[in-house]
Design an enzyme around this catalytic site. Structure first.
Site, PDB file in Angstrom:
ATOM      1  N   GLU A 111      16.095  -0.883   1.715  1.00 53.44           N
ATOM      2  CA  GLU A 111      15.225   0.295   1.623  1.00 53.44           C
ATOM      3  C   GLU A 111      13.754  -0.093   1.550  1.00 53.44           C
ATOM      4  OE1 GLU A 111      16.701   3.077  -1.279  1.00 53.44           O
ATOM      5  OE2 GLU A 111      14.762   4.033  -1.509  1.00 53.44           O
ATOM      6  N   GLY A 116      22.224   9.268  -4.151  1.00 51.68           N
ATOM      7  CA  GLY A 116      22.101   9.829  -5.498  1.00 51.68           C
ATOM      8  C   GLY A 116      21.917   8.735  -6.524  1.00 51.68           C
ATOM      9  N   SER A 133      16.801  13.010  -1.619  1.00 51.50           N
ATOM     10  CA  SER A 133      16.350  13.419  -0.280  1.00 51.50           C
ATOM     11  C   SER A 133      17.569  13.747   0.581  1.00 51.50           C
ATOM     12  CB  SER A 133      15.543  12.306   0.375  1.00 51.50           C
ATOM     13  OG  SER A 133      14.464  11.940  -0.444  1.00 51.50           O
ATOM     14  N   SER A 136      18.442   8.469  -8.651  1.00 54.08           N
ATOM     15  CA  SER A 136      17.556   8.915  -9.733  1.00 54.08           C
ATOM     16  C   SER A 136      18.121  10.115 -10.477  1.00 54.08           C
ATOM     17  CB  SER A 136      16.190   9.301  -9.160  1.00 54.08           C
ATOM     18  OG  SER A 136      15.676   8.262  -8.387  1.00 54.08           O
TER      19      SER A 136
HETATM   20  C1  LIG Z   1       9.363  11.331  -1.725  1.00 53.22           C
HETATM   21  C2  LIG Z   1      10.396  10.820  -2.662  1.00 53.22           C
HETATM   22  C3  LIG Z   1      11.705  10.689  -2.233  1.00 53.22           C
HETATM   23  C4  LIG Z   1      12.694  10.240  -3.112  1.00 53.22           C
HETATM   24  N1  LIG Z   1      13.989  10.163  -2.672  1.00 53.22           N
HETATM   25  C5  LIG Z   1      14.953   9.768  -3.528  1.00 53.22           C
HETATM   26  C6  LIG Z   1      16.331   9.738  -3.104  1.00 53.22           C
HETATM   27  O1  LIG Z   1      16.649  10.060  -1.958  1.00 53.22           O
HETATM   28  N2  LIG Z   1      17.267   9.367  -4.009  1.00 53.22           N
HETATM   29  C7  LIG Z   1      16.951   9.013  -5.280  1.00 53.22           C
HETATM   30  O2  LIG Z   1      17.852   8.667  -6.033  1.00 53.22           O
HETATM   31  N3  LIG Z   1      15.664   9.018  -5.722  1.00 53.22           N
HETATM   32  C8  LIG Z   1      14.668   9.394  -4.870  1.00 53.22           C
HETATM   33  N4  LIG Z   1      13.354   9.431  -5.295  1.00 53.22           N
HETATM   34  C9  LIG Z   1      13.055   9.121  -6.694  1.00 53.22           C
HETATM   35  C10 LIG Z   1      12.362   7.785  -6.899  1.00 53.22           C
HETATM   36  O3  LIG Z   1      13.228   6.712  -6.650  1.00 53.22           O
HETATM   37  C11 LIG Z   1      11.833   7.762  -8.357  1.00 53.22           C
HETATM   38  O4  LIG Z   1      10.856   8.784  -8.454  1.00 53.22           O
HETATM   39  C12 LIG Z   1      11.230   6.426  -8.737  1.00 53.22           C
HETATM   40  O5  LIG Z   1      12.208   5.436  -8.819  1.00 53.22           O
HETATM   41  C13 LIG Z   1      10.462   6.503 -10.069  1.00 53.22           C
HETATM   42  O6  LIG Z   1      11.259   7.070 -11.062  1.00 53.22           O
HETATM   43  P1  LIG Z   1      10.699   8.276 -11.972  1.00 53.22           P
HETATM   44  O7  LIG Z   1      10.162   9.329 -11.051  1.00 53.22           O
HETATM   45  O8  LIG Z   1      11.773   8.682 -12.913  1.00 53.22           O
HETATM   46  O9  LIG Z   1       9.456   7.700 -12.755  1.00 53.22           O
HETATM   47  P2  LIG Z   1       9.512   6.832 -14.100  1.00 53.22           P
HETATM   48  O10 LIG Z   1      10.532   5.775 -13.968  1.00 53.22           O
HETATM   49  O11 LIG Z   1       9.623   7.771 -15.255  1.00 53.22           O
HETATM   50  O12 LIG Z   1       8.076   6.151 -14.086  1.00 53.22           O
HETATM   51  C14 LIG Z   1       6.896   6.825 -14.595  1.00 53.22           C
HETATM   52  C15 LIG Z   1       5.742   5.825 -14.592  1.00 53.22           C
HETATM   53  O13 LIG Z   1       6.042   4.728 -15.463  1.00 53.22           O
HETATM   54  C16 LIG Z   1       5.934   3.486 -14.762  1.00 53.22           C
HETATM   55  N5  LIG Z   1       6.976   2.565 -15.234  1.00 53.22           N
HETATM   56  C17 LIG Z   1       8.271   2.868 -15.487  1.00 53.22           C
HETATM   57  N6  LIG Z   1       8.948   1.750 -15.869  1.00 53.22           N
HETATM   58  C18 LIG Z   1       8.058   0.729 -15.849  1.00 53.22           C
HETATM   59  C19 LIG Z   1       8.139  -0.652 -16.148  1.00 53.22           C
HETATM   60  N7  LIG Z   1       9.287  -1.220 -16.532  1.00 53.22           N
HETATM   61  N8  LIG Z   1       7.017  -1.422 -16.017  1.00 53.22           N
HETATM   62  C20 LIG Z   1       5.848  -0.853 -15.610  1.00 53.22           C
HETATM   63  N9  LIG Z   1       5.703   0.469 -15.339  1.00 53.22           N
HETATM   64  C21 LIG Z   1       6.783   1.251 -15.454  1.00 53.22           C
HETATM   65  C22 LIG Z   1       6.137   3.831 -13.305  1.00 53.22           C
HETATM   66  O14 LIG Z   1       5.516   2.886 -12.450  1.00 53.22           O
HETATM   67  C23 LIG Z   1       5.492   5.200 -13.198  1.00 53.22           C
HETATM   68  O15 LIG Z   1       4.096   5.043 -13.037  1.00 53.22           O
HETATM   69  C24 LIG Z   1      12.356   9.878  -4.440  1.00 53.22           C
HETATM   70  C25 LIG Z   1      11.016   9.995  -4.863  1.00 53.22           C
HETATM   71  C26 LIG Z   1      10.049  10.466  -3.997  1.00 53.22           C
HETATM   72  C27 LIG Z   1       8.640  10.577  -4.484  1.00 53.22           C
END
Ligand SMILES: Cc1cc2nc3c(=O)[nH]c(=O)nc-3n(C[C@H](O)[C@H](O)[C@H](O)COP(=O)(O)OP(=O)(O)OC[C@H]3O[C@@H](n4cnc5c(N)ncnc54)[C@H](O)[C@@H]3O)c2cc1C
Length: 383
Positions: A254, A137, A171, A139
């Site tokens: 990871e 947990g 996940s 995100s």
């Molecule tokens: C299949 C899958 C499984 C997952 N499983 C888990 C899980 O088990 N546990 C968990 O906790 N999370 C999980 N996640 C979540 C995942 O870790 C996040 O989606 C990821 O870290 C991106 O965060 P966000 O979706 O909030 O995007 P955001 O952080 O909002 O990013 C949006 C966009 O902005 C860009 N961006 C953001 N900050 C910056 C920066 N500083 N510099 C440049 N670009 C930037 C990003 O590259 C992206 O293109 C999973 C995601 C997927 C797709």
């Protein structure tokens, strides 16, 4: 003056060949993986979408969970390269390893590094036996890349933490026994301070899990809501309020593994079986992808052996997952209009955008490479 041991190493040729024992292990792992696929089915992205508790028990019986953990903690004490070989065969074949994957890859090593003796005794045996499934947990709706802005709180109340907040994209939350929760135990100081890691049994009252179905119809990730969830303070892992560094170290497990290269290898094989290998353009693509598989494997090997520079797993993750995305594009090009038919190949293709997001996006990986591996300044320098 170059130290003697380095001078000796320099005179040795680099040997990329596998030993007889390693080849034997690979052969055994391949047979086990093929047998598992025959019995349980072949899964795209099998380390996250191939869920079978039964097969986890079989992996445990073979000693293939916790292979590299120290013997004194119940592990196999085997070299990391052996785990790499077994994992490579399982994931390349599409065998269902996900029920034990997070525990084996991440939670066990993290607990061994930061957990108390009581926590090791309570939680490692279940992982090693293949009976416990873990979710992570981290995100939240407003905190993904910028993890330090997370808001889920754990407030001390006597001998308990009381947890409130929401996680997303978790996940395995719907099937997990435990959540490895990253939460805020203090809002004093800069955002990355005050973050702690707490183990939360998923059957604790106050937890609501809502599954999310993605475009490919997978339902592994979920929203998780915590309302006045009480867990004992003894479930705190490591330093209260000082876990940000722990979490970053956990993410190294990871990001640098073979799961980041081979998620859709089964899709690649299926596409190759249908590809017109006499077509010059297809041949160019195949050569590019095969080259990237080999380069990716070298990066993974270096990460797994811990021989990369600081934060090198970010480079491995970035290169390998962008390659996985290109594999899906190749499959789509090979299938042409057939790619619109709804079958496991199409499911594999539509899942592709996930590779460069989960575990940290490519943009964020490049930031890490710039700042932590190359030592570039954090902010652009004013001219
Ligand atoms: C299949 C899958 C499984 C997952 N499983 C888990 C899980 O088990 N546990 C968990 O906790 N999370 C999980 N996640 C979540 C995942 O870790 C996040 O989606 C990821 O870290 C991106 O965060 P966000 O979706 O909030 O995007 P955001 O952080 O909002 O990013 C949006 C966009 O902005 C860009 N961006 C953001 N900050 C910056 C920066 N500083 N510099 C440049 N670009 C930037 C990003 O590259 C992206 O293109 C999973 C995601 C997927 C797709």
């Amino acid at each position: 003056m170059v130290p003697e041991r380095y001078r000796r190493l320099r005179s040795l040729p680099m040997d990329f060949a596998w030993t007889d024992e390693q080849n034997e292990l690979r052969g055994r792992a391949r047979k086990v993986a093929e047998d598992a696929v025959a019995r349980y089915g072949r899964f795209n992205d099998s380390w996250i979408n191939g869920f079978s508790k039964e097969f986890s028990l079989e992996l445990a019986a073979l000693g293939w969970i916790g292979m590299t953990w120290p013997v004194e903690h119940g592990g196999g004490g085997r070299p990391p390269i052996e785990r790499l070989i077994v994992a490579e065969e399982m994931i390349a074949a599409g065998a269902p390893v996900s029920a034990s994957w997070f525990g084996d890859r991440q939670m066990g090593p993290t607990l061994i590094a930061f957990g108390t003796p009581d926590q090791l005794e309570a939680f490692l045996p279940g992982i090693l036996a293949g009976t416990s499934t873990w979710c992570i947990g981290m995100s939240e709706p407003e905190a993904g890349s910028d993890l330090a802005s997370l808001r889920t709180s754990a407030a001390r109340d006597g001998d308990d933490f009381v947890i409130n907040g929401q996680k997303i994209w978790t996940s395995f939350a719907a099937v997990a026994d435990y959540c490895y929760l990253i939460c805020r135990t203090s809002s004093e100081g800069p955002p990355h301070a005050g973050i702690s890691e707490v183990i939360v049994p998923m059957d604790t009252p106050g937890i609501e899990v809502r599954q999310i179905q993605d475009l490919s119809t997978n339902r592994h990730f979920c929203e998780v809501f915590f309302t006045d969830v009480r867990v004992p303070t003894t479930n705190l892992v490591g330093v209260e309020g000082g876990a940000f560094k722990q979490t970053m170290r956990q993410l190294e497990h990871e990001r640098g593994g073979i799961d980041r290269l081979l998620s859709n290898y089964a899709l690649f094989r299926a596409a190759m079986a249908r590809a017109d290998l006499t077509d010059p353009l297809v041949r160019q693509d195949v050569a590019r992808l095969e080259t990237a598989y080999r380069l990716g494997r070298l990066l993974v090997t270096r990460s797994v052996l811990g021989q990369g520079p600081p934060a090198f797993s970010a480079a491995t993750k970035c290169f390998c997952t962008e390659h996985e995305f290109r594999v899906a594009q190749f499959a789509a090009a090979v299938l042409g209009p057939d790619a619109t038919l709804w079958d496991p190949l199409a499911q594999g293709m539509v899942y592709a955008p996930a590779y460069t997001i989960m575990g940290g996006t490519s943009n964020v990986m490049r930031n890490i490479i710039g700042e932590r591996t190359l030592g570039l300044p954090r902010e652009p320098v004013a001219r």
